[in-house]
Design a protein around this motif. Structure first.
Motif, PDB file in Angstrom:
ATOM      1  N   GLN A 174       0.829  -1.209   0.000  1.00 41.30           N
ATOM      2  CA  GLN A 174       0.000   0.000   0.000  1.00 41.30           C
ATOM      3  C   GLN A 174       0.861   1.256   0.000  1.00 41.30           C
ATOM      4  OE1 GLN A 174      -2.518  -0.500   3.419  1.00 41.30           O
ATOM      5  NE2 GLN A 174      -3.962  -1.829   2.349  1.00 41.30           N
ATOM      6  N   ALA A 175       2.035   1.162   0.580  1.00 46.21           N
ATOM      7  CA  ALA A 175       2.950   2.301   0.614  1.00 46.21           C
ATOM      8  C   ALA A 175       3.732   2.431  -0.700  1.00 46.21           C
ATOM      9  CB  ALA A 175       3.918   2.168   1.784  1.00 46.21           C
ATOM     10  N   GLY A 176       3.575   1.449  -1.596  1.00 48.84           N
ATOM     11  CA  GLY A 176       4.191   1.549  -2.909  1.00 48.84           C
ATOM     12  C   GLY A 176       5.458   0.741  -3.117  1.00 48.84           C
ATOM     13  N   LEU A 177       5.754  -0.182  -2.216  1.00 50.79           N
ATOM     14  CA  LEU A 177       6.972  -0.982  -2.370  1.00 50.79           C
ATOM     15  C   LEU A 177       6.685  -2.202  -3.244  1.00 50.79           C
ATOM     16  CD1 LEU A 177       9.951  -1.200  -1.447  1.00 50.79           C
ATOM     17  CD2 LEU A 177       9.151  -2.743   0.319  1.00 50.79           C
ATOM     18  N   PRO A 178       7.404  -2.321  -4.366  1.00 56.50           N
ATOM     19  CA  PRO A 178       7.240  -3.512  -5.207  1.00 56.50           C
ATOM     20  C   PRO A 178       8.184  -4.622  -4.744  1.00 56.50           C
ATOM     21  CG  PRO A 178       8.694  -1.958  -6.276  1.00 56.50           C
ATOM     22  CD  PRO A 178       8.271  -1.329  -4.965  1.00 56.50           C
ATOM     23  N   ASN A 179       8.210  -5.699  -5.466  1.00 54.78           N
ATOM     24  CA  ASN A 179       9.172  -6.794  -5.233  1.00 54.78           C
ATOM     25  C   ASN A 179       9.095  -7.403  -3.838  1.00 54.78           C
ATOM     26  OD1 ASN A 179      10.171  -6.273  -7.836  1.00 54.78           O
ATOM     27  ND2 ASN A 179      11.593  -4.770  -7.029  1.00 54.78           N
ATOM     28  N   LEU A 180       7.886  -7.625  -3.360  1.00 55.82           N
ATOM     29  CA  LEU A 180       7.693  -8.221  -2.036  1.00 55.82           C
ATOM     30  C   LEU A 180       7.276  -9.678  -2.162  1.00 55.82           C
ATOM     31  CD1 LEU A 180       5.586  -5.371  -0.437  1.00 55.82           C
ATOM     32  CD2 LEU A 180       7.941  -5.944   0.139  1.00 55.82           C
ATOM     33  N   ARG A 181       7.852 -10.506  -1.302  1.00 57.57           N
ATOM     34  CA  ARG A 181       7.427 -11.895  -1.223  1.00 57.57           C
ATOM     35  C   ARG A 181       7.385 -12.298   0.249  1.00 57.57           C
ATOM     36  NH1 ARG A 181      10.207 -15.613  -5.657  1.00 57.57           N
ATOM     37  NH2 ARG A 181      12.065 -14.361  -5.582  1.00 57.57           N
ATOM     38  N   VAL A 182       6.633 -13.348   0.520  1.00 57.73           N
ATOM     39  CA  VAL A 182       6.479 -13.867   1.873  1.00 57.73           C
ATOM     40  C   VAL A 182       7.098 -15.261   1.913  1.00 57.73           C
ATOM     41  CG1 VAL A 182       4.766 -14.662   3.575  1.00 57.73           C
ATOM     42  CG2 VAL A 182       4.397 -12.512   2.329  1.00 57.73           C
ATOM     43  N   LEU A 183       7.889 -15.546   2.950  1.00 59.46           N
ATOM     44  CA  LEU A 183       8.440 -16.891   3.110  1.00 59.46           C
ATOM     45  C   LEU A 183       7.290 -17.834   3.408  1.00 59.46           C
ATOM     46  CD1 LEU A 183      10.827 -18.852   3.292  1.00 59.46           C
ATOM     47  CD2 LEU A 183      11.016 -18.246   5.715  1.00 59.46           C
ATOM     48  N   ASP A 184       7.053 -18.766   2.504  1.00 65.67           N
ATOM     49  CA  ASP A 184       5.940 -19.710   2.621  1.00 65.67           C
ATOM     50  C   ASP A 184       6.119 -20.574   3.868  1.00 65.67           C
ATOM     51  OD1 ASP A 184       3.598 -20.985   1.838  1.00 65.67           O
ATOM     52  OD2 ASP A 184       4.677 -22.487   0.665  1.00 65.67           O
ATOM     53  N   GLY A 185       5.173 -20.469   4.812  1.00 65.40           N
ATOM     54  CA  GLY A 185       5.236 -21.256   6.044  1.00 65.40           C
ATOM     55  C   GLY A 185       6.095 -20.638   7.129  1.00 65.40           C
ATOM     56  N   GLY A 186       6.744 -19.521   6.851  1.00 64.09           N
ATOM     57  CA  GLY A 186       7.525 -18.793   7.848  1.00 64.09           C
ATOM     58  C   GLY A 186       8.677 -19.593   8.438  1.00 64.09           C
ATOM     59  N   MET A 187       9.068 -19.206   9.646  1.00 61.69           N
ATOM     60  CA  MET A 187      10.185 -19.862  10.330  1.00 61.69           C
ATOM     61  C   MET A 187       9.888 -21.327  10.611  1.00 61.69           C
ATOM     62  SD  MET A 187      12.862 -17.988  10.656  1.00 61.69           S
ATOM     63  CE  MET A 187      13.756 -19.038  11.791  1.00 61.69           C
ATOM     64  N   ASN A 188       8.609 -21.650  10.830  1.00 57.79           N
ATOM     65  CA  ASN A 188       8.255 -23.057  11.057  1.00 57.79           C
ATOM     66  C   ASN A 188       8.697 -23.912   9.876  1.00 57.79           C
ATOM     67  OD1 ASN A 188       7.047 -22.359  13.487  1.00 57.79           O
ATOM     68  ND2 ASN A 188       4.984 -22.367  12.665  1.00 57.79           N
ATOM     69  N   ALA A 189       8.380 -23.467   8.658  1.00 55.41           N
ATOM     70  CA  ALA A 189       8.735 -24.222   7.457  1.00 55.41           C
ATOM     71  C   ALA A 189      10.244 -24.162   7.198  1.00 55.41           C
ATOM     72  CB  ALA A 189       7.968 -23.679   6.254  1.00 55.41           C
ATOM     73  N   TRP A 190      10.860 -23.009   7.475  1.00 52.99           N
ATOM     74  CA  TRP A 190      12.307 -22.852   7.276  1.00 52.99           C
ATOM     75  C   TRP A 190      13.067 -23.869   8.131  1.00 52.99           C
ATOM     76  CZ3 TRP A 190      15.486 -20.276   4.042  1.00 52.99           C
ATOM     77  CH2 TRP A 190      16.809 -20.076   4.427  1.00 52.99           C
TER      78      TRP A 190
END
Length: 145
Positions: free
Chosen positions: A84-100
């Protein structure tokens, strides 16, 4: 802004880290959670701080960014705020630290801490236990209050 943020599988991120091509990693968990365990090279920007200072962050985040939390929920919230603030190129780590961690990827560990929910349960359980014991020792004490 997309309805579903782009995600990145732990195995893919691990490979990028090993190849020296890791994106900027922002861990949006609390400082206590971050100190307990985090991905090496990640930066801790708690979700509430990120929301308050997202405009300031834009000038520092010009490359690809992967957002990390425990399971993915807070990272998705952070993605929405930054998008919403205009930052492109964002991704989320699938499953977070649990999955990592489940993938066997490297982590840095600090002192073990209980998360807030476990702390609250401990205090609530202690109150119930003490009230019960006092009620046995002093009949009617549980009615005072």
């Amino acid at each position: 802004m997309s309805a579903t943020p782009a995600s990145l599988a732990p195995a893919v991120l691990h490979r990028l880290v090993q190849e020296g091509r890791a994106p900027r990693l922002l861990d949006v968990r609390t400082p206590g959670e971050f100190r307990t365990v985090h991905i090496p090279g990640s930066y801790n920007v708690p979700l509430h701080t990120l929301r308050e200072h997202r405009a300031e962050l834009l000038s520092h985040l010009d490359e690809e960014v992967v957002l990390v939390c425990r399971s993915g929920q807070r990272a998705r919230e952070a993605e929405q705020a930054l998008a919403q603030a205009g930052l492109p190129n964002l991704r989320v780590l699938d499953g977070g630290m649990n999955a990592w961690e489940a993938a066997g990827a490297p982590v840095e560990r600090g002192p073990e801490r209980w998360d807030m929910e476990r702390q609250v349960r401990l205090v609530a359980g202690s109150i119930v236990l003490v009230t019960g014991l006092v009620g046995i020792a002093v009949p009617g004490a549980h009615l005072v209050g």
